[in-house]
Design a protein around this motif. Structure first.
Motif, PDB file in Angstrom:
ATOM      1  N   ALA A  48      24.404  75.036  -7.652  1.00 25.55           N
ATOM      2  CA  ALA A  48      23.107  74.359  -7.621  1.00 25.55           C
ATOM      3  C   ALA A  48      22.423  74.565  -8.955  1.00 25.55           C
ATOM      4  N   ARG A  49      22.030  73.500  -9.601  1.00 22.99           N
ATOM      5  CA  ARG A  49      21.370  73.584 -10.896  1.00 22.99           C
ATOM      6  C   ARG A  49      19.968  73.030 -10.776  1.00 22.99           C
ATOM      7  N   HIS A  50      19.041  73.642 -11.487  1.00 22.30           N
ATOM      8  CA  HIS A  50      17.649  73.204 -11.470  1.00 22.30           C
ATOM      9  C   HIS A  50      17.527  71.885 -12.219  1.00 22.30           C
ATOM     10  N   ALA A  51      17.028  70.853 -11.573  1.00 20.04           N
ATOM     11  CA  ALA A  51      16.848  69.545 -12.203  1.00 20.04           C
ATOM     12  C   ALA A  51      15.535  69.526 -12.973  1.00 20.04           C
ATOM     13  N   LEU A  52      15.613  69.231 -14.237  1.00 19.55           N
ATOM     14  CA  LEU A  52      14.437  69.187 -15.104  1.00 19.55           C
ATOM     15  C   LEU A  52      13.770  67.814 -15.038  1.00 19.55           C
ATOM     16  N   LYS A  53      12.474  67.794 -15.308  1.00 20.60           N
ATOM     17  CA  LYS A  53      11.714  66.537 -15.293  1.00 20.60           C
ATOM     18  C   LYS A  53      11.789  65.881 -16.669  1.00 20.60           C
ATOM     19  N   LEU A  54      12.105  64.603 -16.679  1.00 23.83           N
ATOM     20  CA  LEU A  54      12.377  63.908 -17.933  1.00 23.83           C
ATOM     21  C   LEU A  54      11.331  62.843 -18.243  1.00 23.83           C
ATOM     22  N   GLY A  55      11.081  62.672 -19.528  1.00 22.91           N
ATOM     23  CA  GLY A  55      10.164  61.634 -19.984  1.00 22.91           C
ATOM     24  C   GLY A  55      10.494  61.253 -21.411  1.00 22.91           C
ATOM     25  N   ALA A  56       9.601  60.517 -22.039  1.00 16.83           N
ATOM     26  CA  ALA A  56       9.776  60.138 -23.434  1.00 16.83           C
ATOM     27  C   ALA A  56       8.421  60.021 -24.099  1.00 16.83           C
ATOM     28  N   VAL A  57       8.405  60.317 -25.387  1.00 21.09           N
ATOM     29  CA  VAL A  57       7.225  60.110 -26.225  1.00 21.09           C
ATOM     30  C   VAL A  57       7.271  58.665 -26.718  1.00 21.09           C
ATOM     31  N   THR A  58       6.138  58.023 -26.857  1.00 24.02           N
ATOM     32  CA  THR A  58       6.155  56.645 -27.352  1.00 24.02           C
ATOM     33  C   THR A  58       6.584  56.566 -28.814  1.00 24.02           C
ATOM     34  N   TYR A  59       6.593  57.686 -29.524  1.00 20.99           N
ATOM     35  CA  TYR A  59       7.197  57.775 -30.866  1.00 20.99           C
ATOM     36  C   TYR A  59       8.700  57.873 -30.692  1.00 20.99           C
ATOM     37  N   ASN A  60       9.462  56.980 -31.201  1.00 19.10           N
ATOM     38  CA  ASN A  60       9.142  55.740 -31.894  1.00 19.10           C
ATOM     39  C   ASN A  60       9.744  54.593 -31.083  1.00 19.10           C
ATOM     40  N   ILE A  61      10.479  55.006 -30.046  1.00 20.04           N
ATOM     41  CA  ILE A  61      11.269  54.046 -29.276  1.00 20.04           C
ATOM     42  C   ILE A  61      10.380  53.103 -28.475  1.00 20.04           C
ATOM     43  N   ALA A  62       9.165  53.560 -28.120  1.00 22.85           N
ATOM     44  CA  ALA A  62       8.281  52.742 -27.278  1.00 22.85           C
ATOM     45  C   ALA A  62       6.939  52.483 -27.955  1.00 22.85           C
ATOM     46  N   LYS A  63       6.895  52.567 -29.251  1.00 22.74           N
ATOM     47  CA  LYS A  63       5.619  52.457 -29.960  1.00 22.74           C
ATOM     48  C   LYS A  63       4.991  51.073 -29.836  1.00 22.74           C
ATOM     49  N   PRO A  68       1.822  48.359 -19.151  1.00 21.79           N
ATOM     50  CA  PRO A  68       2.715  47.778 -18.133  1.00 21.79           C
ATOM     51  C   PRO A  68       4.186  47.820 -18.542  1.00 21.79           C
ATOM     52  N   THR A  69       4.474  47.600 -19.835  1.00 20.66           N
ATOM     53  CA  THR A  69       5.863  47.636 -20.303  1.00 20.66           C
ATOM     54  C   THR A  69       6.417  49.046 -20.241  1.00 20.66           C
ATOM     55  N   ILE A  70       5.606  50.031 -20.619  1.00 24.58           N
ATOM     56  CA  ILE A  70       6.040  51.428 -20.507  1.00 24.58           C
ATOM     57  C   ILE A  70       6.400  51.759 -19.064  1.00 24.58           C
ATOM     58  N   ILE A  71       5.533  51.393 -18.145  1.00 25.43           N
ATOM     59  CA  ILE A  71       5.778  51.696 -16.734  1.00 25.43           C
ATOM     60  C   ILE A  71       7.054  51.006 -16.251  1.00 25.43           C
ATOM     61  N   THR A  72       7.225  49.736 -16.593  1.00 24.03           N
ATOM     62  CA  THR A  72       8.411  48.983 -16.161  1.00 24.03           C
ATOM     63  C   THR A  72       9.691  49.580 -16.737  1.00 24.03           C
ATOM     64  N   ASN A  73       9.696  49.831 -18.046  1.00 20.27           N
ATOM     65  CA  ASN A  73      10.922  50.302 -18.699  1.00 20.27           C
ATOM     66  C   ASN A  73      11.242  51.754 -18.366  1.00 20.27           C
ATOM     67  N   PHE A  74      10.230  52.605 -18.292  1.00 16.57           N
ATOM     68  CA  PHE A  74      10.479  54.004 -17.952  1.00 16.57           C
ATOM     69  C   PHE A  74      10.979  54.122 -16.516  1.00 16.57           C
ATOM     70  N   THR A  75      10.449  53.297 -15.627  1.00 12.50           N
ATOM     71  CA  THR A  75      10.935  53.301 -14.245  1.00 12.50           C
ATOM     72  C   THR A  75      12.391  52.868 -14.204  1.00 12.50           C
ATOM     73  N   ALA A  76      12.728  51.820 -14.936  1.00  7.56           N
ATOM     74  CA  ALA A  76      14.104  51.323 -14.963  1.00  7.56           C
ATOM     75  C   ALA A  76      15.057  52.345 -15.570  1.00  7.56           C
ATOM     76  N   ALA A  77      14.545  53.162 -16.504  1.00 10.28           N
ATOM     77  CA  ALA A  77      15.381  54.179 -17.152  1.00 10.28           C
ATOM     78  C   ALA A  77      15.516  55.443 -16.315  1.00 10.28           C
ATOM     79  N   GLY A  78      14.772  55.537 -15.215  1.00 10.49           N
ATOM     80  CA  GLY A  78      14.850  56.712 -14.357  1.00 10.49           C
ATOM     81  C   GLY A  78      14.096  57.906 -14.883  1.00 10.49           C
ATOM     82  N   LEU A  79      13.059  57.676 -15.686  1.00  9.84           N
ATOM     83  CA  LEU A  79      12.261  58.768 -16.233  1.00  9.84           C
ATOM     84  C   LEU A  79      11.091  59.100 -15.314  1.00  9.84           C
ATOM     85  N   ASP A  80      10.484  60.251 -15.569  1.00  8.31           N
ATOM     86  CA  ASP A  80       9.376  60.717 -14.738  1.00  8.31           C
ATOM     87  C   ASP A  80       8.014  60.534 -15.388  1.00  8.31           C
TER      88      ASP A  80
END
Length: 316
Positions: A48-63, A68-80
């Protein structure tokens, strides 16, 4: 932030390849031995491994993405979560009116994506008292914005050591400023996250001194930044141990970079049951940012030893 990575500070690969690690480490900590990065620790099958919470900074990939686009794309990417860096297209800035703040909060609260942090450029090394005070007061404004948005963290940074000022005096000044900002954050139910940042100030022993001068105020935490200098001053394990009890969030670059022990970092975070966000901070612009984020998340989960969906035996 990663401004120094594209500006004054060397890249990770150039920095390490240049052979500067051992001499620079000895300059800051006399007599210290250069430690090699620790070997990756693979996850055992079935463990059993501890699952870490994942996200992204808007620098630079989502700048260039709005909310609404952040929410749509981050949801599709499986981020938190997302760290909203100032000056980007999302427009989440100090200038937002109360009504606009409420609308941004509503958009995120109605989605699967959290606002994990606000990324500012506030810094506290200037010898000019007026500039220092301006940055402290601006930090407090960001704390208010974070509170209004239901955001847990405000990221700030150290960003230099003035040449005509004794180093220790600057480190103390940064630490005292962080203590004041940390107090304001605590009162607002928010945390200050000090990014391990700056060509000189990203050295872990200097970050530890800032933490000490801030009296280890509970409102002030550390944003681990995955810098090449993490491998100096005794090596990754020593540096991580110095800060791990105060790490509140993590910035990571491309996981394929071989001169940084990303798997060791991930395993160390899992071992401590880290509950903060691990943010992808990808410095290169892409025409297919969603695909890049999906690859980043997939590679991260593989390094964790967590594969979803689980492998199954195909029917004969």
């Amino acid at each position: 932030m990663t401004d120094t990575r594209s500006g004054g500070a060397p890249s990770r690969r150039a920095f390490l390849a240049a052979g500067l690690v051992a001499p620079a480490a000895a300059a800051l900590v006399p007599g210290s031995a250069q430690a090699l990065p620790s070997a990756p620790v693979p996850a055992q099958a079935g463990s059993a491994r501890h699952a870490l919470k994942l996200g992204a900074v808007t620098y630079n990939i989502a700048k260039d993405w709005d909310v609404p686009t952040i929410i749509t794309n981050f949801t599709a990417a499986g981020l938190d979560a997302v760290e909203l860096r100032t000056t980007h297209a999302h427009g989440v800035e100090l200038s937002l009116t109360p009504a606009q703040r409420a609308e941004v909060r509503k958009q995120f609260e109605g989605s699967a994506i959290k606002i994990g942090g606000l990324g500012t450029t506030c810094e506290y090394h200037s010898p000019d008292p007026a500039v220092l005070r301006k940055n402290i007061e601006e930090t407090k404004q960001w704390v208010k914005l974070a509170s209004d948005l239901g955001c847990p963290s405000v990221k700030v940074r150290p960003n230099g050591l003035p040449k005509d000022v004794p180093e220790e005096k600057t480190l103390e000044q940064i630490g005292r400023a962080l203590r004041e900002c940390g107090q304001a954050a605590t009162e607002a139910g928010v945390r200050i996250q000090l990014e391990v940042h700056g060509a000189e100030t990203q050295r872990i022993p200097r970050i530890v001194k800032m933490l000490t001068y801030a009296d280890r105020h509970p409102g002030f935490w550390i944003c681990w930044n995955s810098n090449p200098t993490d491998l100096m001053d005794g090596g990754f394990d020593k540096n991580f141990a110095l800060l791990k009890s105060r790490i509140g969030q993590v910035h990571m670059r491309d996981l394929y970079v071989e001169d940084y022990p990303f798997q060791r970092l991930i395993s160390s975070l899992q071992d401590m049951k880290f509950e903060g966000y691990c943010f992808a901070e990808l410095g290169e612009v892409s025409t297919d940012g969603l695909r890049v984020l999906k690859y980043w998340r997939g590679m991260f989960r593989q390094m964790e030893g967590i594969v979803s969906p689980p492998l199954s035996t195909p029917n004969a």
